[in-house]
Design an enzyme around this catalytic site. Structure first.
Site, PDB file in Angstrom:
ATOM      1  N   ASP A  52       0.839  -1.201   0.000  1.00 26.29           N
ATOM      2  CA  ASP A  52       0.000   0.000   0.000  1.00 26.29           C
ATOM      3  C   ASP A  52       0.873   1.249   0.000  1.00 26.29           C
ATOM      4  O   ASP A  52       0.362   2.372  -0.044  1.00 26.29           O
ATOM      5  CB  ASP A  52      -1.013  -0.011   1.151  1.00 26.29           C
ATOM      6  CG  ASP A  52      -0.356  -0.097   2.519  1.00 26.29           C
ATOM      7  OD1 ASP A  52       0.887  -0.186   2.589  1.00 26.29           O
ATOM      8  OD2 ASP A  52      -1.097  -0.070   3.526  1.00 26.29           O
ATOM      9  N   SER A  53       2.205   1.058  -0.002  1.00 25.74           N
ATOM     10  CA  SER A  53       3.119   2.187  -0.228  1.00 25.74           C
ATOM     11  C   SER A  53       2.896   2.768  -1.618  1.00 25.74           C
ATOM     12  O   SER A  53       3.390   3.862  -1.918  1.00 25.74           O
ATOM     13  CB  SER A  53       4.582   1.746  -0.059  1.00 25.74           C
ATOM     14  OG  SER A  53       4.850   0.577  -0.811  1.00 25.74           O
ATOM     15  N   ASP A  91      -1.092  -6.093  -0.221  1.00 25.91           N
ATOM     16  CA  ASP A  91      -1.553  -5.459   1.021  1.00 25.91           C
ATOM     17  C   ASP A  91      -3.059  -5.256   1.008  1.00 25.91           C
ATOM     18  O   ASP A  91      -3.615  -4.745   0.022  1.00 25.91           O
ATOM     19  CB  ASP A  91      -0.907  -4.065   1.165  1.00 25.91           C
ATOM     20  CG  ASP A  91       0.348  -4.087   2.013  1.00 25.91           C
ATOM     21  OD1 ASP A  91       0.489  -4.999   2.858  1.00 25.91           O
ATOM     22  OD2 ASP A  91       1.186  -3.180   1.838  1.00 25.91           O
ATOM     23  N   LYS A 121      -1.424  -9.369   2.806  1.00 21.91           N
ATOM     24  CA  LYS A 121      -0.703  -8.935   4.011  1.00 21.91           C
ATOM     25  C   LYS A 121      -1.585  -7.976   4.793  1.00 21.91           C
ATOM     26  O   LYS A 121      -2.272  -7.134   4.188  1.00 21.91           O
ATOM     27  CB  LYS A 121       0.616  -8.249   3.631  1.00 21.91           C
ATOM     28  CG  LYS A 121       1.368  -7.660   4.831  1.00 21.91           C
ATOM     29  CD  LYS A 121       2.828  -7.370   4.519  1.00 21.91           C
ATOM     30  CE  LYS A 121       3.105  -6.051   3.853  1.00 21.91           C
ATOM     31  NZ  LYS A 121       2.644  -4.851   4.578  1.00 21.91           N
ATOM     32  N   GLU A 123      -1.703  -5.512   8.571  1.00 23.65           N
ATOM     33  CA  GLU A 123      -0.899  -4.896   9.631  1.00 23.65           C
ATOM     34  C   GLU A 123      -1.584  -5.067  10.981  1.00 23.65           C
ATOM     35  O   GLU A 123      -2.773  -4.761  11.112  1.00 23.65           O
ATOM     36  CB  GLU A 123      -0.731  -3.393   9.345  1.00 23.65           C
ATOM     37  CG  GLU A 123       0.061  -3.109   8.084  1.00 23.65           C
ATOM     38  CD  GLU A 123       0.298  -1.618   7.856  1.00 23.65           C
ATOM     39  OE1 GLU A 123      -0.080  -0.793   8.721  1.00 23.65           O
ATOM     40  OE2 GLU A 123       0.869  -1.277   6.805  1.00 23.65           O
ATOM     41  N   GLU A 190       8.897  -4.187  10.714  1.00 27.79           N
ATOM     42  CA  GLU A 190       9.367  -2.894  10.199  1.00 27.79           C
ATOM     43  C   GLU A 190       9.905  -2.015  11.324  1.00 27.79           C
ATOM     44  O   GLU A 190       9.220  -1.787  12.333  1.00 27.79           O
ATOM     45  CB  GLU A 190       8.213  -2.193   9.453  1.00 27.79           C
ATOM     46  CG  GLU A 190       8.611  -0.842   8.871  1.00 27.79           C
ATOM     47  CD  GLU A 190       7.644  -0.311   7.819  1.00 27.79           C
ATOM     48  OE1 GLU A 190       6.728  -1.046   7.386  1.00 27.79           O
ATOM     49  OE2 GLU A 190       7.809   0.861   7.432  1.00 27.79           O
TER      50      GLU A 190
HETATM   51  O1  KIV Z   1       3.603  -1.125   1.654  1.00 30.80           O
HETATM   52  C1  KIV Z   1       4.802  -1.473   1.697  1.00 30.80           C
HETATM   53  O2  KIV Z   1       5.614  -1.187   0.813  1.00 30.80           O
HETATM   54  C2  KIV Z   1       5.233  -2.241   2.864  1.00 30.80           C
HETATM   55  C3  KIV Z   1       6.706  -2.475   3.022  1.00 30.80           C
HETATM   56  C4  KIV Z   1       7.362  -1.260   3.527  1.00 30.80           C
HETATM   57  C5  KIV Z   1       6.992  -3.647   3.873  1.00 30.80           C
HETATM   58  O3  KIV Z   1       4.430  -2.659   3.647  1.00 30.80           O
END
Ligand code: KIV
Length: 272
Positions: A52-53, A91, A121, A123, A190
């Site tokens: 989600d980055s 994510d 994934k 969090e 992280e």
């Molecule tokens: O969204 C992302 O890129 C991440 C990484 C920083 C692990 O969760």
């Protein structure tokens, strides 16, 4: 004595657990589009994270919170079309799994069905336990994410290192043990102290993949645009830059502009 590495034609969640057991470090990078995923996969990366980055890197938002489930599905499906070998982890975006387990499962199913991603994934630890159980019960592989979880940035207030205090470190270890017990196949850790990350990795049999978590874990992940030096205003201590693409691209763009203005481009050979 060096151990011969097993050659994997396709990386699965099982391959990653096997790699940890064999002491082989796991490599993971982000990708959000077809072209980048093709290059990263072709280079031999083990895991591609459709993170989600993308909210920051692709859309220019300040945080990861605004990206939607539809947008994540768009990015993930572009990546999946490029990938031949890597395991694709997608994510679940903020707001798509925190409110209740049924909604979490619906979101995970949409990712799997509409993007073709191989796993998701999420969090968090004990606070999302029921959602993780629901998703796993549906046969969807889940990667956890502990430590600095960017979807909670407004709770933390800053992007500094997490779990420096004993209480938070103990809770993090407990959460990691719980994620393993539930059946998650790996955990991203992280921005936590290296000693704590190593302790977590040694306490569980599923792989711990670190970002800013030192070398004592089972693998490493970076945001591809950061390690290529495209995001040149971002320089945390944990980031190793393998290229300075910001400079190289700027030079290329300037040359193109100059060639167009001077009528050097196109030349005789570059036209029909
Ligand atoms: O969204 C992302 O890129 C991440 C990484 C920083 C692990 O969760």
């Amino acid at each position: 004595m060096s151990v011969a590495k097993k050659q994997y034609k396709r990386i699965t969640t099982k391959s990653l657990v096997e790699m940890k057991a064999n002491g082989e470090k796991i490599s993971m990078l982000t990708a959000y589009d077809y072209t980048m995923a093709k290059i990263v996969d072709g280079a031999g990366i083990d895991v591609i994270l459709v993170g989600d980055s993308a909210s920051n890197v692709m859309a220019g938002h300040e945080t990861t919170l605004p990206i939607t489930l539809n947008e994540m599905i768009y990015h993930a499906s572009s990546v999946v079309r490029a990938v031949e070998r890597s395991l694709v982890v997608v994510d679940l975006p903020f707001g798509s799994y925190q409110s209740d387990p049924k909604e979490a499962l619906r979101s995970a199913i949409r990712i799997m069905k509409e993007s073709g991603g191989h796993s998701i994934k999420v969090e968090g630890g004990k606070e999302i336990k029921e959602s993780i159980k629901r998703i796993l019960n549906a046969g969807i592989p889940v990667m956890g994410h502990l430590g600095l979880t960017p979807q909670s940035i407004y709770k933390f207030g800053t992007y500094t290192v997490r779990a420096k205090e004993e209480q938070e470190a103990d809770q993090l270890l407990e959460d990691a043990l719980m994620l393993e017990r539930l059946g998650c196949f790996a955990i991203v850790l992280e921005k936590v102290p290296a000693a704590l990350a190593e302790k977590v990795a040694k306490s569980i049999s599923i792989p711990v993949i670190g970002i800013g978590a030192g070398g004592g874990v089972d693998g490493q992940v970076l945001v591809t645009h950061d390690m290529l030096g495209m995001t040149h205003e971002f320089h945390p201590r944990f980031l190793r830059r393998y290229l300075d693409l910001y400079e190289e691209m700027t030079t290329a763009f300037k040359s193109y502009i100059s060639d167009v203005k001077s009528k050097d481009f196109p030349n005789e050979k570059e036209q029909y």
